[in-house]
Enzyme design. Structure first.
Site, mmCIF file in Angstrom:
data_model
loop_
_atom_site.group_PDB
_atom_site.id
_atom_site.type_symbol
_atom_site.label_atom_id
_atom_site.label_comp_id
_atom_site.label_asym_id
_atom_site.label_seq_id
_atom_site.Cartn_x
_atom_site.Cartn_y
_atom_site.Cartn_z
ATOM 1 N N ASP A 159 0.838 -1.206 0.000
ATOM 2 C CA ASP A 159 0.000 0.000 0.000
ATOM 3 C C ASP A 159 0.868 1.250 0.000
ATOM 4 O OD1 ASP A 159 -2.509 -1.441 0.230
ATOM 5 O OD2 ASP A 159 -1.795 -1.963 2.212
ATOM 6 N N ARG A 169 6.111 -10.447 -5.341
ATOM 7 C CA ARG A 169 4.823 -10.752 -4.735
ATOM 8 C C ARG A 169 3.907 -9.533 -4.816
ATOM 9 N NH1 ARG A 169 6.425 -10.558 1.773
ATOM 10 N NH2 ARG A 169 5.618 -8.439 2.076
ATOM 11 N N GLU A 184 1.827 -6.518 -5.364
ATOM 12 C CA GLU A 184 1.449 -5.617 -6.446
ATOM 13 C C GLU A 184 2.640 -4.825 -6.978
ATOM 14 O OE1 GLU A 184 -2.319 -3.875 -5.780
ATOM 15 O OE2 GLU A 184 -1.851 -2.066 -6.909
ATOM 16 N N ASP A 185 3.297 -4.106 -6.084
ATOM 17 C CA ASP A 185 4.308 -3.177 -6.584
ATOM 18 C C ASP A 185 5.570 -3.893 -7.068
ATOM 19 O OD1 ASP A 185 5.018 -0.414 -7.089
ATOM 20 O OD2 ASP A 185 6.538 -0.696 -5.550
HETATM 21 O O1 TRH Z 1 4.313 -6.041 0.648
HETATM 22 P P1 TRH Z 1 3.430 -6.632 -0.376
HETATM 23 O O2 TRH Z 1 3.038 -8.007 -0.122
HETATM 24 O O3 TRH Z 1 2.174 -5.746 -0.537
HETATM 25 C C1 TRH Z 1 0.876 -6.244 -0.532
HETATM 26 C C2 TRH Z 1 0.226 -6.034 -1.862
HETATM 27 O O4 TRH Z 1 0.412 -4.745 -2.389
HETATM 28 C C3 TRH Z 1 -1.236 -6.322 -1.757
HETATM 29 O O5 TRH Z 1 -1.878 -6.013 -2.961
HETATM 30 C C4 TRH Z 1 -1.821 -5.519 -0.612
HETATM 31 O O6 TRH Z 1 -3.159 -5.761 -0.478
HETATM 32 C C5 TRH Z 1 -1.102 -5.893 0.646
HETATM 33 O O7 TRH Z 1 0.239 -5.571 0.515
HETATM 34 C C6 TRH Z 1 -1.647 -5.204 1.871
HETATM 35 O O8 TRH Z 1 4.141 -6.610 -1.814
HETATM 36 P P2 TRH Z 1 4.373 -5.427 -2.847
HETATM 37 O O9 TRH Z 1 3.096 -4.920 -3.385
HETATM 38 O O10 TRH Z 1 5.342 -5.908 -3.811
HETATM 39 O O11 TRH Z 1 5.045 -4.272 -2.004
HETATM 40 C C7 TRH Z 1 6.342 -4.361 -1.508
HETATM 41 C C8 TRH Z 1 7.045 -3.020 -1.604
HETATM 42 O O12 TRH Z 1 8.331 -3.127 -1.006
HETATM 43 C C9 TRH Z 1 7.285 -2.576 -3.035
HETATM 44 O O13 TRH Z 1 7.129 -1.162 -3.120
HETATM 45 C C10 TRH Z 1 8.742 -2.955 -3.295
HETATM 46 C C11 TRH Z 1 9.319 -2.689 -1.948
HETATM 47 N N1 TRH Z 1 10.580 -3.345 -1.597
HETATM 48 C C12 TRH Z 1 11.669 -2.540 -1.344
HETATM 49 O O14 TRH Z 1 11.587 -1.300 -1.482
HETATM 50 N N2 TRH Z 1 12.824 -3.114 -0.934
HETATM 51 C C13 TRH Z 1 12.951 -4.455 -0.796
HETATM 52 O O15 TRH Z 1 14.058 -4.933 -0.401
HETATM 53 C C14 TRH Z 1 11.823 -5.283 -1.093
HETATM 54 C C15 TRH Z 1 11.935 -6.783 -0.964
HETATM 55 C C16 TRH Z 1 10.654 -4.695 -1.474
#
Ligand code: TRH
Length: 381
Positions: free
Chosen positions: A20, A275, A277-278
């Site tokens: 988010d 995983r 979304e982002d």
């Molecule tokens: O953390 P997430 O599982 O987020 C999820 C989904 O967005 C889902 O749709 C939502 O409903 C839920 O949260 C509450 O995975 P996501 O979306 O990939 O987000 C991770 C963020 O972390 C993304 O902006 C990438 C960032 N990231 C870093 O900046 N550094 C890192 O080392 C890693 C592994 C990720």
């Protein structure tokens, strides 16, 4: 000079993960930088936010970062004049007093509900739908990110692909990146994988397949929920100095990276496990091979989302590679036997990487989400 129409409020409630705030922070910075919008970003959990953005001070009620005014979203909510556009991310429910203030404006703000990304076809029918407020003269409009022509598109900064290509072409920068995260650069023939997944995924089976070969595999794991699986697999060795080794598998646990360095990790790896979304979208812009774990939902809805994306993504991919990709993604998402599917996936890595590059090129022909959002809100102002 900024006009009132360029003042936006973006509300983000951090649920349980980082997606988010990951999406909101990226979007806020892009709106500020590329569209000269004065963004007030309201976030209810600054501690989570800080992992993505180490420069953030979690104790500050208001601070300016990346051209964005970051506010702690606290209760009671302060009295505020709303901006011309109010973005409610992922149905996070705006403070009641703020909604009332919106209704009191001579020209009520454009109110957008930014939805989650999905490749499912129903999204195109719902993108842009209005929903009148039951008691106030306000209307919410649903804005869906997506892959189809009639959706809001995907987040992509204007310079992202040029930065990606410049990074890949600059051996010194790549070497500096590895040095910066404390991991040696790969030896010729090594395959490097980044691993970001939810705690319940079948890691041990994948680690088994990786340790058996057929190649030397280096796995980079930013600290983010895979630690228990590493401890379960490597036992007490998981606490000792890096890397962790078994057979042909070498695992490098690293610190959680800020968003820009995470992009570089994706660009530097041959295969990215992502995983939610982002990170899923960023792996697509990395234009290589990736394995997506959809955000698990108790009713199994995530499996349908994964299938919807697989169908879109696999179009034009040669059938053996599409089968290998689908098999690994299904096993990974359903908690099954990714070990059995991995060897086939690896054997098809070359066509999968070529396909990832074509996919990213095709997606890049569409306008990005921030641009679409600005155009859409302007049409409503
Ligand atoms: O953390 P997430 O599982 O987020 C999820 C989904 O967005 C889902 O749709 C939502 O409903 C839920 O949260 C509450 O995975 P996501 O979306 O990939 O987000 C991770 C963020 O972390 C993304 O902006 C990438 C960032 N990231 C870093 O900046 N550094 C890192 O080392 C890693 C592994 C990720």
């Amino acid at each position: 000079m900024d006009t009132p129409a360029r003042a936006w409020d973006l509300f983000c409630h951090v649920v349980d993960n980082l997606g988010d705030i990951g999406v909101c922070w990226r979007l806020a910075r892009q709106l500020a930088r590329e569209h000269r919008i004065e963004v007030r970003l309201w976030v209810d959990n600054l501690a989570s936010f800080r992992s993505l953005c180490p420069a953030l001070d979690p104790s500050a009620a208001v601070q300016r970062l990346g051209g964005v005014e970051v506010h702690r979203w606290s209760d009671p909510f302060p009295e505020m004049t709303p901006g011309a556009v109010v973005l409610e991310a992922f149905g996070c429910r705006l403070p009641a007093s703020f909604v009332e203030a919106m209704a009191r404006q001579e020209r009520p703000p454009v109110w957008i509900n930014l939805e989650h990304l999905s490749a499912e076809s129903w999204v195109e029918g719902c993108h842009g739908l209005p929903s009148p407020h039951p008691g106030l003269p306000l209307v919410t409009h649903f804005f869906f990110p997506g892959f189809g022509e009639r959706t809001g598109g995907l987040l992509r900064e204007a310079d992202l692909l040029a930065r990606r290509d410049a990074f890949a072409a600059d051996a010194r920068r790549v070497a500096d990146f590895w040095g910066g995260i404390g991991v040696p650069p790969p030896a010729p023939g090594d395959i490097t994988v980044s691993l970001f997944g939810y705690p319940g995924a079948p890691y041990a089976r994948l680690f088994d397949a990786w340790s058996r070969g057929p190649v030397e595999l280096r796995v980079i794991v930013p600290r983010s929920g895979v630690e228990a699986a590493l401890a379960g697999y490597f036992g007490s060795a998981a606490e000792s100095p890096r890397p962790l080794r078994r057979g042909r598998l070498e695992v490098w646990p690293i610190a959680f990276l800020d968003q820009d360095h995470y992009d570089e990790l994706l660009w530097a790896c041959a295969v990215n496990f992502v995983r939610g979304e982002d990170s899923f979208v960023r792996a697509q812009w990395a234009a290589g091979a990736f394995v997506w774990q959809a955000y698990p939902q108790s009713d199994g809805a995530h499996l349908g989302k994964m299938e919807a994306f697989l169908t879109r993504y696999s179009a034009g991919l040669d059938p053996p590679a599409a089968d290998a990709l689908g098999a690994l993604w299904r096993e990974w998402n359903a908690g099954g036997r990714p070990d059995a599917a991995w060897d086939d996936f690896l054997a098809r890595l070359e066509p999968l990487v070529a396909h990832g590059r074509r996919w990213a090129e095709r997606l890049a022909h569409r306008d990005d989400l921030a641009k679409n959002l600005v155009a859409y809100t302007e049409s409503l102002l």
